[in-house]
Design a protein around this motif. Sequence first.
Motif, PDB file in Angstrom:
ATOM      1  N   PRO A  54       0.805  -1.221   0.000  1.00  0.00           N
ATOM      2  CA  PRO A  54       0.000   0.000   0.000  1.00  0.00           C
ATOM      3  C   PRO A  54       0.839   1.272   0.000  1.00  0.00           C
ATOM      4  O   PRO A  54       0.358   2.340  -0.381  1.00  0.00           O
ATOM      5  N   ARG A  55       2.103   1.168   0.432  1.00  0.00           N
ATOM      6  CA  ARG A  55       2.939   2.369   0.533  1.00  0.00           C
ATOM      7  C   ARG A  55       4.334   2.094  -0.022  1.00  0.00           C
ATOM      8  O   ARG A  55       4.786   0.957  -0.094  1.00  0.00           O
ATOM      9  N   ARG A  83       1.609   6.917  -0.761  1.00  0.00           N
ATOM     10  CA  ARG A  83       0.593   5.914  -1.103  1.00  0.00           C
ATOM     11  C   ARG A  83      -0.173   6.404  -2.323  1.00  0.00           C
ATOM     12  O   ARG A  83      -0.163   7.595  -2.656  1.00  0.00           O
TER      13      ARG A  83
END
Length: 361
Positions: A54-55, A83
């Motif tokens: 996600p990041r 993100r």
Amino acid sequence: MNDSYPGSSRRVARAIDALRHGWAIRITSDATGEAPLDLLPAETGYAQPGLYAPRMLISAARAATLKLGNSLAYDPAAPVMIRASTPFNLTTARDLADPARDLDRPLRGPFHADPLPDAASARTAMELARLAGILPAFLIASGSDVAVSVTPDDLAAFKDPASLSIQARARLPVAATEDCEIIAFRARDDLREHVALVIGTQDHDRVPLVRLHSECLTGDILGSLKCDCGPQLDAALHAMAQEAAQGGWGVLLYLRQEGRGIGLINKLRAYQLQDQGFDTVDANERLGLPSEARDFPVAARMLDLLGVPAIRLMTNNPAKVDALRDVGVEVIERVPHALPSNPHNHRYLATKRDRSGHLLG
């Protein structure tokens, strides 16, 4: 040096090796108590089935390119966590990491910057990427198979110049003079082997002429015209030979810090960006790397091991004089070392003068 030093330094050596091989590393910080960062290098990471993150952790310079920061008020090499609307995979991560792809993909995002939970660990990651010679960009992927766990304190131990020692020395006649000795230095867990050339006979009553020369494969060996490294190296050795002929002596420190500490491959990436119109400083910053990342404490340690308390430094860079004085070297004189330009390195030298403060006339 504390008792944990050998283990700490060894863990960092393993982490650098892991990043080059594309394995994930974990960075923890006992000081903050924050959750560890599991990081897969964007450039070298190998695909793991179903791996999405996600990041990402990227540099502030890359974040600014993605419209996530003020490009006039930031440290280009500082870490930024980002993100997107969908998770990253290795393909998208590599696309974001490499600035050479920016012209082909001008519209990307939108992205958002998230607060860093542990700035020290994130900075450690960016420094490990530089030492590994890879792009400073990571997937933050908790599902990765972690190869090694390190801490910011481990990195400090690895970089401690006290670990450097003399390993070998021998007579080495060179083109500039036959009166030359080569001394090789090595740290326990660092594969870079620095060397010193002592020209003439060491005399504690005379302050030697000294040149710090960072390794430049393209300039020193291949005769590149894009820089002045090869001619500077040759001229320094001949100047020291003349010094020795007049009863003095000289020391050339050849530091294995290619590209001023960013590594050969990243230096060539900077060349590619220069071909797109960026100068040397801007090219490094777009890569998310410092324009000056040389390890001056290593040079100070080498001089100390050689028994050289004071030097006359051959350089056009006043910042180099200051950097050496900051780590305890007594620089009693700056000796100019400017050479003529050519059509291929004219802009390179102008950037040194105008943006890095070199005194080139």
